[in-house]
Design a protein around this motif. Sequence first.
Motif, PDB file in Angstrom:
ATOM      1  N   PRO A   1     -10.782   0.888   8.505  1.00 22.47           N
ATOM      2  CA  PRO A   1     -10.530  -0.517   8.839  1.00 22.47           C
ATOM      3  C   PRO A   1      -9.776  -1.268   7.746  1.00 22.47           C
ATOM      4  CG  PRO A   1     -12.859  -0.156   8.376  1.00 22.47           C
ATOM      5  CD  PRO A   1     -12.223   1.193   8.449  1.00 22.47           C
ATOM      6  N   LEU A   2      -9.868  -0.787   6.503  1.00 27.79           N
ATOM      7  CA  LEU A   2      -9.163  -1.498   5.433  1.00 27.79           C
ATOM      8  C   LEU A   2      -7.664  -1.183   5.404  1.00 27.79           C
ATOM      9  CD1 LEU A   2     -11.711  -1.722   2.483  1.00 27.79           C
ATOM     10  CD2 LEU A   2     -11.267  -3.302   4.355  1.00 27.79           C
ATOM     11  N   MET A   3      -7.193  -0.371   6.374  1.00 32.38           N
ATOM     12  CA  MET A   3      -5.756  -0.216   6.557  1.00 32.38           C
ATOM     13  C   MET A   3      -5.142  -1.520   7.074  1.00 32.38           C
ATOM     14  SD  MET A   3      -4.568   2.780   5.719  1.00 32.38           S
ATOM     15  CE  MET A   3      -3.169   3.343   6.721  1.00 32.38           C
ATOM     16  N   LEU A   4      -5.950  -2.327   7.724  1.00 36.77           N
ATOM     17  CA  LEU A   4      -5.460  -3.646   8.139  1.00 36.77           C
ATOM     18  C   LEU A   4      -5.108  -4.463   6.906  1.00 36.77           C
ATOM     19  CD1 LEU A   4      -7.997  -4.971  10.806  1.00 36.77           C
ATOM     20  CD2 LEU A   4      -5.764  -3.936  11.204  1.00 36.77           C
ATOM     21  N   ASN A   5      -4.127  -5.313   7.024  1.00 42.52           N
ATOM     22  CA  ASN A   5      -3.873  -6.202   5.895  1.00 42.52           C
ATOM     23  C   ASN A   5      -4.935  -7.300   5.876  1.00 42.52           C
ATOM     24  OD1 ASN A   5      -3.077  -8.261   7.685  1.00 42.52           O
ATOM     25  ND2 ASN A   5      -0.952  -7.581   7.631  1.00 42.52           N
ATOM     26  N   ASP A   6      -5.022  -7.988   4.757  1.00 42.74           N
ATOM     27  CA  ASP A   6      -6.104  -8.959   4.584  1.00 42.74           C
ATOM     28  C   ASP A   6      -6.074 -10.026   5.674  1.00 42.74           C
ATOM     29  OD1 ASP A   6      -7.214  -7.694   2.427  1.00 42.74           O
ATOM     30  OD2 ASP A   6      -6.212  -8.922   0.921  1.00 42.74           O
ATOM     31  N   GLU A   7      -4.876 -10.467   6.027  1.00 39.91           N
ATOM     32  CA  GLU A   7      -4.757 -11.542   7.013  1.00 39.91           C
ATOM     33  C   GLU A   7      -5.389 -11.137   8.356  1.00 39.91           C
ATOM     34  OE1 GLU A   7      -0.759 -12.298   8.091  1.00 39.91           O
ATOM     35  OE2 GLU A   7      -1.113 -14.424   8.522  1.00 39.91           O
TER      36      GLU A   7
ATOM     37  N   HIS B   1     -17.076   0.629   7.005  1.00 35.01           N
ATOM     38  CA  HIS B   1     -17.048   2.048   6.611  1.00 35.01           C
ATOM     39  C   HIS B   1     -15.635   2.383   6.165  1.00 35.01           C
ATOM     40  CE1 HIS B   1     -20.807   3.959   8.688  1.00 35.01           C
ATOM     41  NE2 HIS B   1     -21.103   2.835   8.085  1.00 35.01           N
ATOM     42  N   THR B   2     -15.472   2.728   4.916  1.00 31.58           N
ATOM     43  CA  THR B   2     -14.115   2.920   4.422  1.00 31.58           C
ATOM     44  C   THR B   2     -14.034   3.932   3.290  1.00 31.58           C
ATOM     45  OG1 THR B   2     -12.218   1.781   3.423  1.00 31.58           O
ATOM     46  CG2 THR B   2     -14.387   0.947   2.841  1.00 31.58           C
ATOM     47  N   ARG B   3     -12.907   4.608   3.250  1.00 28.57           N
ATOM     48  CA  ARG B   3     -12.620   5.495   2.118  1.00 28.57           C
ATOM     49  C   ARG B   3     -11.451   4.936   1.305  1.00 28.57           C
ATOM     50  NH1 ARG B   3     -13.423  10.403  -0.244  1.00 28.57           N
ATOM     51  NH2 ARG B   3     -12.018  12.170   0.010  1.00 28.57           N
ATOM     52  N   LEU B   4     -10.829   3.885   1.821  1.00 26.25           N
ATOM     53  CA  LEU B   4      -9.621   3.386   1.169  1.00 26.25           C
ATOM     54  C   LEU B   4      -9.821   2.945  -0.293  1.00 26.25           C
ATOM     55  CD1 LEU B   4      -6.973   1.516   3.294  1.00 26.25           C
ATOM     56  CD2 LEU B   4      -6.745   2.035   0.891  1.00 26.25           C
ATOM     57  N   PRO B   5     -10.860   2.167  -0.597  1.00 26.61           N
ATOM     58  CA  PRO B   5     -11.028   1.753  -2.000  1.00 26.61           C
ATOM     59  C   PRO B   5     -11.333   2.922  -2.931  1.00 26.61           C
ATOM     60  CG  PRO B   5     -12.366   0.421  -0.530  1.00 26.61           C
ATOM     61  CD  PRO B   5     -11.879   1.576   0.271  1.00 26.61           C
ATOM     62  N   VAL B   6     -11.710   4.060  -2.350  1.00 28.07           N
ATOM     63  CA  VAL B   6     -11.946   5.250  -3.168  1.00 28.07           C
ATOM     64  C   VAL B   6     -10.606   5.884  -3.542  1.00 28.07           C
ATOM     65  CG1 VAL B   6     -13.075   7.511  -3.264  1.00 28.07           C
ATOM     66  CG2 VAL B   6     -14.103   5.643  -1.923  1.00 28.07           C
ATOM     67  N   VAL B   7      -9.746   6.033  -2.554  1.00 28.60           N
ATOM     68  CA  VAL B   7      -8.484   6.737  -2.811  1.00 28.60           C
ATOM     69  C   VAL B   7      -7.392   5.810  -3.345  1.00 28.60           C
ATOM     70  CG1 VAL B   7      -9.015   8.580  -1.174  1.00 28.60           C
ATOM     71  CG2 VAL B   7      -7.712   6.613  -0.382  1.00 28.60           C
ATOM     72  N   ILE B   8      -7.539   4.489  -3.099  1.00 32.81           N
ATOM     73  CA  ILE B   8      -6.631   3.487  -3.686  1.00 32.81           C
ATOM     74  C   ILE B   8      -7.488   2.294  -4.120  1.00 32.81           C
ATOM     75  CG2 ILE B   8      -4.594   2.009  -3.329  1.00 32.81           C
ATOM     76  CD1 ILE B   8      -3.716   3.798  -1.038  1.00 32.81           C
ATOM     77  N   PRO B   9      -8.014   2.311  -5.351  1.00 29.62           N
ATOM     78  CA  PRO B   9      -8.940   1.245  -5.752  1.00 29.62           C
ATOM     79  C   PRO B   9      -8.316  -0.156  -5.700  1.00 29.62           C
ATOM     80  CG  PRO B   9      -8.486   2.766  -7.592  1.00 29.62           C
ATOM     81  CD  PRO B   9      -7.869   3.354  -6.365  1.00 29.62           C
ATOM     82  N   GLN B  10      -6.984  -0.230  -5.768  1.00 30.94           N
ATOM     83  CA  GLN B  10      -6.299  -1.528  -5.703  1.00 30.94           C
ATOM     84  C   GLN B  10      -6.505  -2.213  -4.353  1.00 30.94           C
ATOM     85  OE1 GLN B  10      -5.058   1.348  -6.751  1.00 30.94           O
ATOM     86  NE2 GLN B  10      -4.328   1.020  -8.836  1.00 30.94           N
TER      87      GLN B  10
END
Length: 341
Positions: free
Chosen positions: A172-178, A199-208
């Motif tokens: 879900p964090l593939m969505l942009n913030d807006e 539920h996300t893996r994005l902050p793990v693989v791209i902490p930014q």
Amino acid sequence: MRIIHRTDPTVEMLDWQQYLVSALRTLEDLLNYVDIDPTMPAAAQLLVDQASRDFPLLVPKPFADLIEKGNINDPLLRQVLPSGEETLAVSGYVKDPLAEKHSNITKGIIHKYQGRVLLLVTGGCAVNCRYCFRRHFDYSDNKIKQREWQEALQYVRDRPDIKEVILSGGDPLMLNDESLFALISTIEAIPHVSRLRIHTRLPVVIPQRLTTLLTNRLNSSRLHCSMVLHINHANELSPMHKSPLAELRSGGTWLLNQSVLLAGINDDVETLVELSEALFINGISPYYLHQLDAVAGAHHFQVDPALAQNLYLGLREQLPGYLVPLLVKEIANTPYKTPLV
Ligand SMILES: *Cc1c(COP(=O)(O)O)cnc(C)c1O
Ligand code: SF4
């Protein structure tokens, strides 16, 4: 005549979006990046090519940076490196092991568990994990567009017993913030929903990905927010993760982790102890340790259930209870995750 381009789209991209764009997408690029010779025998190459066609290779550089150079058995590399074994048909390993199709009542929603629903926010991920149980899931049917959220959420509005909305995917964090904030606002407007989980893996693989805006939005929500990260090995956490996670947590968002038990990657007690300890240092509580779902193409990651139970007992011996994740298996058509011990 010179053609003047209006704006360069990359100028406006955030760091994390640039890392999505610059992600490694071919076997050759990935192996070169980690200093491994990409040449292999033609027959092996053929199978690996097929595996990558079925499920493309995708590895963002911040994750690749944590792979040990020159080590083909690196536990992070093994999670993302396509292998010929994926192309073997193994009995019992199927495309939809959880029969999620049956619970997929409304477009974009999986309602299988009491009191909470999964909202499939986007089909994409920042990384393609070779063992993923959703590798064959038909996201093209389920990718919901912003204007369809109202419709999917009408399902939630109509059911006062739903207290928690879980944003899942893909990631879900593939969505942009807006877009994400618009979705969160819509969920906040449903009075009987009190919890929001991501539920996300994005902050793990791209902490930014944990932008200040996102952190502030979650921490100021009227909903009680939690984030379930997906980390399988202590090496996935680096000093880059520490401060964004600490900010999220100190503002009130609960941080949990789920892992998948993976042969050759984290199927020994020492590795799992290190993982739990690394999670704790980063403010994350171990939540679930999943026995791998029997998804076609992932049989070579499967850990024998008897070994899984021994590993769990080993963890109980060595760690305080709050650092021992619950060992579970997802059984099709069972309305909760089944504990294995
Ligand atoms: C894992 C899962 C949940 C969440 O389960 P918890 O036990 O609340 O973490 C909800 N719905 C589905 C379909 C799931 O697979
Ligand atoms: S859904 Fe999770 S496990 Fe599957 S590929 Fe995406 S990030 Fe990896």
